[in-house]
Design a protein around this motif. Sequence first.
Motif, mmCIF file in Angstrom:
data_model
loop_
_atom_site.group_PDB
_atom_site.id
_atom_site.type_symbol
_atom_site.label_atom_id
_atom_site.label_comp_id
_atom_site.label_asym_id
_atom_site.label_seq_id
_atom_site.Cartn_x
_atom_site.Cartn_y
_atom_site.Cartn_z
ATOM 1 N N LEU A 77 57.731 63.500 20.880
ATOM 2 C CA LEU A 77 58.582 64.533 19.430
ATOM 3 C C LEU A 77 57.786 64.462 18.750
ATOM 4 O O LEU A 77 56.890 65.120 17.957
ATOM 5 N N ALA A 78 56.920 62.689 18.332
ATOM 6 C CA ALA A 78 55.747 63.458 17.074
ATOM 7 C C ALA A 78 54.941 63.592 17.767
ATOM 8 O O ALA A 78 54.402 64.578 16.286
ATOM 9 N N ASP A 79 54.090 63.662 18.933
ATOM 10 C CA ASP A 79 53.355 64.455 19.372
ATOM 11 C C ASP A 79 53.830 65.787 19.115
ATOM 12 O O ASP A 79 52.589 66.360 19.085
ATOM 13 N N LEU A 80 55.060 66.087 19.390
ATOM 14 C CA LEU A 80 55.179 67.672 19.308
ATOM 15 C C LEU A 80 54.428 68.256 18.220
ATOM 16 O O LEU A 80 54.365 68.965 18.060
ATOM 17 N N TYR A 81 55.134 67.763 16.988
ATOM 18 C CA TYR A 81 55.461 67.649 16.080
ATOM 19 C C TYR A 81 53.715 68.403 15.634
ATOM 20 O O TYR A 81 53.359 68.758 14.190
ATOM 21 N N ARG A 82 52.651 67.451 15.914
ATOM 22 C CA ARG A 82 51.880 66.673 15.323
ATOM 23 C C ARG A 82 51.097 68.431 15.981
ATOM 24 O O ARG A 82 50.445 68.547 14.789
ATOM 25 N N PHE A 83 51.054 68.449 16.756
ATOM 26 C CA PHE A 83 50.554 69.583 17.836
ATOM 27 C C PHE A 83 50.895 70.927 16.530
ATOM 28 O O PHE A 83 50.400 72.289 16.490
ATOM 29 N N GLY A 144 47.204 87.121 15.755
ATOM 30 C CA GLY A 144 46.116 87.640 16.166
ATOM 31 C C GLY A 144 45.752 86.547 17.511
ATOM 32 O O GLY A 144 44.700 86.954 18.228
ATOM 33 N N SER A 145 46.152 85.541 17.741
ATOM 34 C CA SER A 145 45.707 84.666 18.446
ATOM 35 C C SER A 145 47.082 84.004 19.774
ATOM 36 O O SER A 145 47.589 83.577 19.680
ATOM 37 N N GLU A 146 46.382 84.884 20.659
ATOM 38 C CA GLU A 146 47.084 84.345 21.901
ATOM 39 C C GLU A 146 47.215 82.837 22.191
ATOM 40 O O GLU A 146 48.016 82.624 23.218
ATOM 41 N N GLN A 147 45.649 82.601 22.351
ATOM 42 C CA GLN A 147 45.403 81.207 22.475
ATOM 43 C C GLN A 147 46.963 79.991 21.605
ATOM 44 O O GLN A 147 47.903 79.253 22.770
ATOM 45 N N VAL A 148 47.259 80.918 21.230
ATOM 46 C CA VAL A 148 47.948 80.091 19.938
ATOM 47 C C VAL A 148 49.524 79.433 20.430
ATOM 48 O O VAL A 148 50.094 79.091 20.424
ATOM 49 N N VAL A 153 54.435 78.210 23.968
ATOM 50 C CA VAL A 153 54.619 78.617 24.994
ATOM 51 C C VAL A 153 54.551 77.338 25.966
ATOM 52 O O VAL A 153 56.074 76.743 26.451
ATOM 53 N N ARG A 154 53.884 77.105 26.617
ATOM 54 C CA ARG A 154 53.463 75.816 27.588
ATOM 55 C C ARG A 154 54.407 73.788 27.032
ATOM 56 O O ARG A 154 54.871 73.069 27.960
ATOM 57 N N THR A 155 54.948 74.578 25.886
ATOM 58 C CA THR A 155 55.615 72.953 25.095
ATOM 59 C C THR A 155 56.869 73.254 25.804
ATOM 60 O O THR A 155 57.384 71.912 25.560
ATOM 61 N N ASN A 156 57.398 74.352 25.451
ATOM 62 C CA ASN A 156 58.747 74.612 25.536
ATOM 63 C C ASN A 156 59.576 73.585 24.610
ATOM 64 O O ASN A 156 60.880 73.158 24.781
ATOM 65 N N TRP A 157 59.433 73.632 23.297
ATOM 66 C CA TRP A 157 59.508 73.066 22.333
ATOM 67 C C TRP A 157 61.004 73.466 22.515
ATOM 68 O O TRP A 157 61.880 72.476 21.670
#
Length: 213
Positions: A77-83, A144-148, A153-157
């Motif tokens: 969870l900490a890693d997810l929020y760090r990102f 303006g960032s599709e990368q972000v 999206v990939r995290t499924n947060w």
Amino acid sequence: MLPGRLVDDVHEAIKARIMDHEIPPGARVSIDGLARELGVSPTPVREALARLESAQLVVKEPLRGYRTTPLLTQAQLADLYRFRLLVEPWAAATAAERLDADGRTRLTAELATADAPESDTYAAYRAFSAHDARFHLLLAELAGSEQVRDALVRTNWHLHIYRQYYHRGIGPQALAEHERVADAVLARDAAAAADAMREHLERSHARLEEETP
């Protein structure tokens, strides 16, 4: 009922059971049992489980079938929020700097879709969870960032958060925090937008830590 609609309905029914812990974290998932329970053949259940695997809610084990994924640990969870803290304050600030008339309309319209859930079931939280995902992804789009956006999206947060927070009640708090972020973006105050997003994420993480072993 069209086959595609049938799979959609089966997918939502199984997802609700996982999100509400009717199928507990780490539990074996019986394709035949779910098919009997839902009154369908095993085929739409398999297709639904394949979708849920891509959302990281189930995992397929060789020769053993599907199992629900465990809840996130405090470290995960900490890693997810760090990102999220690395990218989302930036996205909010940049959205504020780049805001145009179209972006203002889209952000205002998204805020208008948000209602606090009336109970603790996933059925009640589904609309709010969808709003939560759209709100955060919209800010990445307005930045303006599709990368972000794609990385978020990939995290499924949003699925992990609402599954993690079994004793919910977070809707009104999160909505108030969204409004503070949006107000700063609409005022085109980049620093305030970044601060409001950072505070929102830190509070969200703190709420989840209280529920995570």
